[in-house]
Design an enzyme around this catalytic site. Sequence first.
Site, PDB file in Angstrom:
ATOM      1  N   ASN A   9       8.709 -31.332 -14.425  1.00 51.96           N
ATOM      2  CA  ASN A   9       9.260 -31.416 -13.061  1.00 51.96           C
ATOM      3  C   ASN A   9       8.524 -30.375 -12.236  1.00 51.96           C
ATOM      4  OD1 ASN A   9      10.711 -31.441 -10.694  1.00 51.96           O
ATOM      5  ND2 ASN A   9      12.711 -31.222 -11.642  1.00 51.96           N
ATOM      6  N   ARG A  87       8.976 -36.155 -13.314  1.00 52.73           N
ATOM      7  CA  ARG A  87       9.873 -36.448 -12.210  1.00 52.73           C
ATOM      8  C   ARG A  87       9.041 -36.575 -10.941  1.00 52.73           C
ATOM      9  NH1 ARG A  87      13.138 -32.485  -8.349  1.00 52.73           N
ATOM     10  NH2 ARG A  87      14.432 -34.004  -7.284  1.00 52.73           N
ATOM     11  N   HIS A 176      18.200 -38.132  -6.022  1.00 54.39           N
ATOM     12  CA  HIS A 176      19.040 -37.779  -7.173  1.00 54.39           C
ATOM     13  C   HIS A 176      19.356 -38.986  -8.062  1.00 54.39           C
ATOM     14  CE1 HIS A 176      20.465 -34.292  -4.452  1.00 54.39           C
ATOM     15  NE2 HIS A 176      19.610 -33.800  -5.334  1.00 54.39           N
ATOM     16  N   ARG A 237      20.010 -26.793   4.180  1.00 54.87           N
ATOM     17  CA  ARG A 237      19.788 -27.985   4.998  1.00 54.87           C
ATOM     18  C   ARG A 237      21.051 -28.346   5.763  1.00 54.87           C
ATOM     19  NH1 ARG A 237      17.537 -31.556   0.073  1.00 54.87           N
ATOM     20  NH2 ARG A 237      16.192 -29.935  -0.812  1.00 54.87           N
ATOM     21  N   GLU A 381      19.072 -34.847 -16.357  1.00 56.71           N
ATOM     22  CA  GLU A 381      17.951 -35.610 -15.814  1.00 56.71           C
ATOM     23  C   GLU A 381      16.759 -35.619 -16.762  1.00 56.71           C
ATOM     24  OE1 GLU A 381      17.801 -34.966 -11.178  1.00 56.71           O
ATOM     25  OE2 GLU A 381      18.582 -33.171 -12.138  1.00 56.71           O
TER      26      GLU A 381
END
Length: 397
Positions: A9, A87, A176, A237, A381
């Site tokens: 990742n 990923r 996600h 964010r 994940e």
Amino acid sequence: MKSSILVINCGSSSLKFALIDTTTQQAVLTGLAEKLGLEQGQISFKHAGQKDSQALREANHAAAMHAIIARLRELDLLDSVKAVGHRVVHGGEHFKASAVIDDTVIAEIEKCAKLAPLHNPAHLLGIRTAMQQFPGLTQVAVFDTAFHQSMPQQAYLYAVPMQLYREHGVRRYGFHGTSYRFVTGEAARLLNKPLEETAFVCAHLGNGASAAAIKGGKSVDTTMGLTPLEGLVMGTRSGDIDPGIFGYLASELGLDVNGVTDLLNKKSGLLGLSELSSDCRELEDAALAGQPEAILALDIFSYRLAKHIAALTVALGRLDGVLFTGGIGENSSYLRARVIKQLGFLGLQLDEAANEECIRGKAGRITTADSVPALVINTDEELMIALDTAQLAGLSV
């Protein structure tokens, strides 16, 4: 160990990895290279419960990969690596599932870089570095966006001129997805229901946060959009905001589009609201100590999340459960409680003792027996990436 998958990742200044045994489906070696591109770059490893770290002489992705290979060789694990899974955040509309990486796939990932300029170029760097270091091994791209390609048009189209969608790909993509696939499968198993008969709202809550309506194991709506900025309040964010703020702030502050985008991505969210921190743990400590700024930030976070969960049930037609995952979702009993208490009208009733127990890796149900279930599930994940990679590489798991 006869066979394993190396999961990569890659971020712009980091490289997270895990070595997954295809037989046990457990991580044998994990690690994180950080501050790549800076003088103080380093890499940390965890193996057999032991952790250690070392400085990287050349703090770049190639050096990090060399360090990983050296550690694999040192632990006699290098020959067990049979494939590499990556990923990739954005696959646009082209990728509806994971794909074996070749020149065509790389070209498509490059095309999507304009939709994820902070992510896809870094992923490509990791892919190319891994291909150099592991020549001959199958390399697989697993896309965050692929899971959401099942959304109907009414969920993913914006109310803007259709030409923008046809010619520029302006639509909601969602993210996600790899986490959502794992978590909904686990929830169906825990509730003893066939996945194809379930209707869940899942909230993946971390520094980046989103929620999704998942029916029969397929995404039917989600909160993130063209980019990961839309939707929930996040660490730095803003989440949903009036688009008119771009023009207003440009005029008031003398910023260009990039300046406003930077403000909304890096200086807003929990950090901007609290003016203290983007870290949920620090804000919870401050809130429990009575700091009003922290209380307000967490109130807004939980209210917006509860509102989105309620809205997402429209896409489901019913609600079989609410799922919490991600670093905040798995560990913040404080925020989970505040969210569930706002969702009583949907049939959720908090079990306060169970909620307090579900932290630091403990998963389970956090609502009463007569309530609509709310579950805390630890996402994995890396395992999902490893399973996809093994399947496409023709390896048995």
